[in-house]
Write a protein that holds these residues in place. Structure first.
Motif, PDB file in Angstrom:
ATOM      1  N   THR A   1      13.208  -9.397 -31.821  1.00 15.25           N
ATOM      2  CA  THR A   1      14.070  -8.293 -31.398  1.00 15.25           C
ATOM      3  C   THR A   1      14.960  -8.767 -30.260  1.00 15.25           C
ATOM      4  OG1 THR A   1      12.338  -6.714 -31.983  1.00 15.25           O
ATOM      5  CG2 THR A   1      14.141  -5.904 -30.619  1.00 15.25           C
ATOM      6  N   LEU A   2      16.263  -8.433 -30.355  1.00 17.97           N
ATOM      7  CA  LEU A   2      17.236  -8.821 -29.335  1.00 17.97           C
ATOM      8  C   LEU A   2      17.253  -7.743 -28.252  1.00 17.97           C
ATOM      9  CD1 LEU A   2      18.052 -10.449 -31.919  1.00 17.97           C
ATOM     10  CD2 LEU A   2      20.405 -10.313 -31.134  1.00 17.97           C
ATOM     11  N   VAL A   3      16.607  -8.035 -27.137  1.00 15.71           N
ATOM     12  CA  VAL A   3      16.529  -7.086 -26.026  1.00 15.71           C
ATOM     13  C   VAL A   3      17.232  -7.718 -24.828  1.00 15.71           C
ATOM     14  CG1 VAL A   3      15.016  -5.770 -24.516  1.00 15.71           C
ATOM     15  CG2 VAL A   3      14.366  -6.172 -26.906  1.00 15.71           C
ATOM     16  N   LYS A   4      18.336  -7.132 -24.436  1.00  9.90           N
ATOM     17  CA  LYS A   4      19.137  -7.633 -23.314  1.00  9.90           C
ATOM     18  C   LYS A   4      19.444  -9.119 -23.493  1.00  9.90           C
ATOM     19  CE  LYS A   4      17.726  -4.154 -19.964  1.00  9.90           C
ATOM     20  NZ  LYS A   4      17.144  -3.875 -18.615  1.00  9.90           N
ATOM     21  N   ASN A   5      18.817  -9.963 -22.679  1.00  8.11           N
ATOM     22  CA  ASN A   5      19.159 -11.379 -22.693  1.00  8.11           C
ATOM     23  C   ASN A   5      18.057 -12.260 -23.260  1.00  8.11           C
ATOM     24  OD1 ASN A   5      21.593 -10.763 -21.383  1.00  8.11           O
ATOM     25  ND2 ASN A   5      20.583 -10.844 -19.386  1.00  8.11           N
ATOM     26  N   GLU A   6      17.091 -11.692 -23.947  1.00  6.62           N
ATOM     27  CA  GLU A   6      15.989 -12.498 -24.442  1.00  6.62           C
ATOM     28  C   GLU A   6      15.525 -11.995 -25.800  1.00  6.62           C
ATOM     29  OE1 GLU A   6      12.735 -12.236 -21.800  1.00  6.62           O
ATOM     30  OE2 GLU A   6      12.573 -10.044 -21.907  1.00  6.62           O
ATOM     31  N   LEU A   7      14.740 -12.841 -26.464  1.00  3.76           N
ATOM     32  CA  LEU A   7      14.135 -12.503 -27.748  1.00  3.76           C
ATOM     33  C   LEU A   7      12.687 -12.084 -27.514  1.00  3.76           C
ATOM     34  CD1 LEU A   7      15.393 -15.371 -30.104  1.00  3.76           C
ATOM     35  CD2 LEU A   7      16.055 -12.979 -30.207  1.00  3.76           C
ATOM     36  N   VAL A   8      12.326 -10.928 -28.066  1.00  2.59           N
ATOM     37  CA  VAL A   8      10.956 -10.421 -27.982  1.00  2.59           C
ATOM     38  C   VAL A   8      10.336 -10.557 -29.365  1.00  2.59           C
ATOM     39  CG1 VAL A   8       9.497  -8.436 -27.470  1.00  2.59           C
ATOM     40  CG2 VAL A   8      11.593  -8.831 -26.133  1.00  2.59           C
ATOM     41  N   PHE A   9       9.202 -11.255 -29.460  1.00  5.21           N
ATOM     42  CA  PHE A   9       8.602 -11.520 -30.763  1.00  5.21           C
ATOM     43  C   PHE A   9       7.418 -10.600 -31.007  1.00  5.21           C
ATOM     44  CE2 PHE A   9       5.725 -13.818 -28.079  1.00  5.21           C
ATOM     45  CZ  PHE A   9       4.516 -13.856 -28.759  1.00  5.21           C
ATOM     46  N   THR A  10       7.173 -10.343 -32.296  1.00  2.09           N
ATOM     47  CA  THR A  10       6.014  -9.568 -32.740  1.00  2.09           C
ATOM     48  C   THR A  10       5.498 -10.198 -34.024  1.00  2.09           C
ATOM     49  OG1 THR A  10       6.960  -7.544 -31.811  1.00  2.09           O
ATOM     50  CG2 THR A  10       5.152  -7.292 -33.407  1.00  2.09           C
ATOM     51  N   ASP A  11       4.222 -10.598 -34.043  1.00  3.09           N
ATOM     52  CA  ASP A  11       3.642 -11.170 -35.252  1.00  3.09           C
ATOM     53  C   ASP A  11       3.380 -10.061 -36.267  1.00  3.09           C
ATOM     54  OD1 ASP A  11       3.724 -13.690 -34.262  1.00  3.09           O
ATOM     55  OD2 ASP A  11       1.635 -13.746 -33.592  1.00  3.09           O
ATOM     56  N   ILE A  12       3.983 -10.190 -37.447  1.00  2.00           N
ATOM     57  CA  ILE A  12       3.805  -9.192 -38.500  1.00  2.00           C
ATOM     58  C   ILE A  12       2.557  -9.486 -39.318  1.00  2.00           C
ATOM     59  CG2 ILE A  12       4.863  -8.139 -40.539  1.00  2.00           C
ATOM     60  CD1 ILE A  12       6.196  -7.425 -37.883  1.00  2.00           C
TER      61      ILE A  12
ATOM     62  N   GLY B   1      10.778 -25.484 -34.791  1.00  2.00           N
ATOM     63  CA  GLY B   1      10.083 -24.205 -34.709  1.00  2.00           C
ATOM     64  C   GLY B   1      10.791 -23.128 -33.936  1.00  2.00           C
ATOM     65  N   CYS B   2      11.908 -23.405 -33.301  1.00  2.00           N
ATOM     66  CA  CYS B   2      12.608 -22.374 -32.544  1.00  2.00           C
ATOM     67  C   CYS B   2      13.610 -21.642 -33.432  1.00  2.00           C
ATOM     68  CB  CYS B   2      13.321 -22.981 -31.335  1.00  2.00           C
ATOM     69  SG  CYS B   2      14.809 -23.906 -31.759  1.00  2.00           S
ATOM     70  N   VAL B   3      13.888 -20.394 -33.051  1.00  2.00           N
ATOM     71  CA  VAL B   3      14.918 -19.603 -33.711  1.00  2.00           C
ATOM     72  C   VAL B   3      15.988 -19.285 -32.679  1.00  2.00           C
ATOM     73  CG1 VAL B   3      13.378 -18.634 -35.445  1.00  2.00           C
ATOM     74  CG2 VAL B   3      13.668 -17.448 -33.270  1.00  2.00           C
ATOM     75  N   ALA B   4      17.203 -19.091 -33.125  1.00  2.00           N
ATOM     76  CA  ALA B   4      18.314 -18.840 -32.210  1.00  2.00           C
ATOM     77  C   ALA B   4      19.317 -17.917 -32.881  1.00  2.00           C
ATOM     78  CB  ALA B   4      18.982 -20.152 -31.782  1.00  2.00           C
TER      79      ALA B   4
ATOM     80  N   THR C   1      11.615 -19.854 -27.059  1.00  2.00           N
ATOM     81  CA  THR C   1      10.981 -20.982 -26.382  1.00  2.00           C
ATOM     82  C   THR C   1       9.474 -20.888 -26.588  1.00  2.00           C
ATOM     83  OG1 THR C   1      10.832 -19.750 -24.308  1.00  2.00           O
ATOM     84  CG2 THR C   1      12.810 -21.081 -24.647  1.00  2.00           C
ATOM     85  N   ALA C   2       8.764 -21.859 -26.046  1.00  2.00           N
ATOM     86  CA  ALA C   2       7.303 -21.834 -26.151  1.00  2.00           C
ATOM     87  C   ALA C   2       6.715 -20.636 -25.429  1.00  2.00           C
ATOM     88  CB  ALA C   2       6.729 -23.133 -25.597  1.00  2.00           C
ATOM     89  N   ILE C   3       7.382 -20.187 -24.367  1.00  2.00           N
ATOM     90  CA  ILE C   3       6.885 -19.030 -23.623  1.00  2.00           C
ATOM     91  C   ILE C   3       7.102 -17.751 -24.411  1.00  2.00           C
ATOM     92  CG2 ILE C   3       7.155 -17.710 -21.477  1.00  2.00           C
ATOM     93  CD1 ILE C   3       8.056 -20.290 -20.134  1.00  2.00           C
ATOM     94  N   THR C   4       8.245 -17.679 -25.133  1.00  2.00           N
ATOM     95  CA  THR C   4       8.579 -16.457 -25.869  1.00  2.00           C
ATOM     96  C   THR C   4       8.058 -16.473 -27.296  1.00  2.00           C
ATOM     97  OG1 THR C   4      10.715 -17.421 -26.461  1.00  2.00           O
ATOM     98  CG2 THR C   4      10.635 -16.067 -24.467  1.00  2.00           C
ATOM     99  N   GLY C   5       7.132 -17.370 -27.630  1.00  2.00           N
ATOM    100  CA  GLY C   5       6.447 -17.306 -28.916  1.00  2.00           C
ATOM    101  C   GLY C   5       7.115 -18.038 -30.050  1.00  2.00           C
TER     102      GLY C   5
END
Length: 705
Positions: A469-480, A411-414, A430-434
């Motif tokens: 979305t690639l923001v600095k050093n982390e992935l920010v998720f948004t459910d479409i 289930g993770c993306v990289a 990760t699980a924290i980042t959705g």
């Protein structure tokens, strides 16, 4: 007394009597009687009258009837001195051209008889010894006989004598006759000896023309040489070792300082495994890669020639059918136990493609691998990455070709950056980042957002379509959007919704917000990025899970889908029923459009076959159905067209990727008319597809192919 000659009656072969009467009288005598006897013999036996008998011409039944011109035609036959038994197919290896070449000049000399002579010169020592051994008297040489005759007979007159009882005349020099030295006249001194031949034997020989030997050679310039010599003792060797140890310690300290600075900036503690490579190895790394490609190109030279130049000539004798020519096979030894789950071409470097490896069997889940291959080096991948979970999908950024997005079974993306060293991805959910709770079946890069941040989408079996979305050093998720299926409650009081598992999706080529999502229950949803609560349209597409859905590269209204229910369907998103339906008699694992033509697509099935269609030529059957894997238990999983070259790559469940070249019939273009230039560009491809759709949109033609 003259006797009258009676007429003679002769019966011819035709059955009529012929009377012959001689007017001349025959006189009495011997000659007359002899003639009369001959005439009587002729009349009795019928001989001498052959000119009176009829002759028939007998022809064989198989004789040719030739015309006058054919009879007068001259046929030339040339007699050559070539040996019919000489070989004509002798080949020799040419080191200059690195291949075997036939020999043009063949020795035509044939020896039929060989006899070695054993004649000796009569005045030689060997001849005298043999004559003495055999008891033969040695004859005087001709010069000695002549000298004796000159002394005895200074003048040689004409002598008339009798030899052996016959009278003869012996002439002098003017006589012109030749006599042997041992004749009676010469021994008697009555004849002058003429010296005609100093030898007592004659030998003749002939030899045919021998081809002159030829030798060709070439010599290259020798490489430059340099002599180097030096002396070293134990102390010099010790000093050099100490200097090398100090240099390595300094480099380690520098690396530690750099690592500590990066850790301070990121605020994270990471385990870093640094490989200390010497300066010499780092300098030759690029050179060694080039040499490796050169060696592979020489090893697979025949395949490279086929890739660039080979065209199947048998297509000229086929009306529509085409073939696929196998080229290179790409397989990594460490990935033989994994299945090819995803394939994607690099849009910047047309010879590079990425392969995702994992497993579709949930009972055999383990590690996964990400490999990047090049057509220039089929033996070993350019990049290798190992993941803790199996990779299920990959996608390369269209403009930033070093960014690769992957989705895993857990289930993770990289996101991997090919410019940076190391096996870890630069971004990972990760699980924290959705992260997803089920396997991720497809990822797709999108255009940058308003803040110029890179982003991509993913779809999973948990029913979520997520934007990352690639923001600095982390992935920010948004459910479409959350996929759901509405179903009625058993008591009839209302409706309830359940999660619909997403299996594939694709975004429109021209309209940014429009995309399609395929689900496990066989439905295809047309969605928008702007509306997260509802679907724009739902198509009852298949009876089983939708394996792939793809928009056409040229026509904005057309998309294609495939499923395990053995069917491939082509749709117009403005019309609910499908425009074309194709039954391939096996579970369809993947389908894709050709980037070169709007009417060409290819699909792979579970029975190891590749199907290539061209709707512009045949709207009901495939132009090519070819088995590309030899092993029966092997299944094909993915297929992709190269964006430039006329080749496709096919992956299977044994970790192998096979490249195939399309024959000319599978990439036909309309023939140009004389004096007219054929229009080119996307408008032509759109018109081709629109022509097919217009035939199906006409009223009264609801029959589907």
């Amino acid at each position: 007394m003259p006797v009258p000659h009676k007429p003679a009656t002769v019966k011819s072969k035709l059955g009529s009597n012929v009377h012959i009467q001689s007017k001349a009288p025959v006189t009495k005598g011997v000659k007359a009687n002899g003639k009369k006897k001959d005439d009587e013999d002729g009349m009795d036996t019928g001989e001498g009258e052959e000119w009176m008998q009829g002759k028939t011409l007998v022809k064989p039944p198989d004789q040719l009837e030739l015309t006058e011109a054919e009879l007068k035609e001259e046929i030339t036959r040339i007699l050559t001195a070539n040996n019919p038994h000489a070989p004509q197919n002798i080949v020799r290896y040419s080191f200059k051209e690195s291949c075997y070449k036939p020999i043009s000049s063949v020795d035509q000399l044939a020896v039929h008889f060989v006899l070695e002579g054993n004649l000796l010169y009569k005045d030689s020592n060997e001849a005298r010894r043999q004559m003495a051994k055999q008891g033969l008297t040695e004859e005087k040489p001709a010069e000695a006989v002549l000298s004796e005759m000159d002394e005895e007979n200074p003048e040689t007159p004409q002598v008339t004598g009798q030899v052996d009882g016959e009278e003869g005349t012996v002439e002098g020099e003017d006589g012109g006759g030749e006599e042997r030295p041992d004749s009676v006249d010469i021994k008697a001194g009555n004849k002058e000896l003429k010296l005609t031949n100093q030898f007592n034997y004659s030998e003749r020989a002939s030899q045919t023309l021998n081809n002159p030997p030829r030798e060709r050679g070439c010599q290259t310039e020798p490489p430059p040489r340099a002599n180097f010599s030096a002396t070293a003792n134990q102390w010099e060797i010790y000093d050099i070792y100490m200097e090398e140890i100090q240099r390595q310690e300094k480099s380690k300290e520098k690396q530690k300082v750099q690592i500590s600075k990066k850790e301070e900036d990121k605020g994270k503690k990471k385990m870093i495994v640094a490989e200390n490579l010497s300066d010499d190895i780092s300098k030759v790394a690029k050179v060694s890669k080039i040499i490796e490609r050169m060696v592979n190109q020489n090893t697979f030279d025949d395949i490279a020639q086929d890739f660039k130049y080979f065209e199947d000539a048998s297509d000229e004798f086929r009306e529509q059918e085409g073939t696929l020519l196998p080229l290179w096979k790409f397989q990594y030894d460490k990935a033989k136990c994994l299945s090819v789950t995803a394939i994607c071409w690099n849009q910047t470097y047309k010879d590079l493609f990425v392969v995702g490896l994992g497993s579709y069997d949930f009972t055999k889940q383990g590690h996964g691998m990400l490999l990047l291959y090049s057509l220039k080096n089929p033996t070993y991948p350019e990049f290798t990455f190992t993941t803790t979970s199996g990779i299920m999908c990959v996608d390369i950024h269209e403009h930033l070709s070093y960014l690769v997005a992957v989705g895993c079974y857990d289930g993770c993306v990289a996101v991997y950056n090919l410019k940076e060293e190391g096996q870890e991805p630069v971004y990972k959910s990760t699980a924290i980042t959705g992260m997803h709770t089920n396997p991720v079946w497809q990822v797709k890069w999108q255009k940058d957002d308003l803040d110029n941040n890179h982003n991509f989408f993913s779809v999973s079996s948990d029913g979520r379509v997520v934007s990352w979305t690639l923001v600095k050093n982390e992935l920010v998720f948004t459910d479409i959007i959350n996929l759901s299926v509405e179903s009625a409650v058993p008591d009839g009081k209302g409706e309830m919704s359940r999660i619909a598992c997403g299996t594939s999706f694709d975004f429109h080529k021209q309209i940014d917000f429009l995309f399609l999502v395929g689900t496990e229950d066989g439905k295809i949803h047309k969605c928008s990025k702007s509306y997260s609560s509802q679907f724009l349209e739902t198509y009852e597409a298949h009876n089983m899970a939708v394996e792939a859905v793809r928009w056409n590269h040229f026509h904005p209204n057309v998309f294609i889908s495939c499923s395990s229910d053995w069917t491939v369907k082509i749709w117009d998103h403005t019309i609910k029923p499908p425009m074309f339906i194709f039954d391939l008699n096996a579970a369809v694992e993947h389908v894709t459009w050709s980037p070169h033509s709007s009417t060409v697509f290819a699909a792979v099935t579970a029975d190891r076959k590749v199907h290539v269609f061209d709707l512009g030529i045949n709207k009901s059957e495939a132009l090519c159905q070819q088995t590309v894997v030899a092993k029966k238990k092997t299944k094909l999983s993915h297929i992709e067209f190269n964006p430039v070259h006329p080749i496709i790559i096919v992956g299977d469940d044994r970790g192998c990727v096979t490249s195939l070249k399309l024959s000319p019939n599978l990439r036909k273009k309309p023939k140009e008319k004389k004096g007219q230039e054929m229009p080119k560009g996307p408008e032509v491809e759109i018109a081709k597809m629109e022509k097919l759709l217009s035939l199906l949109r006409e009223p009264g033609s609801n029959q589907q192919n």
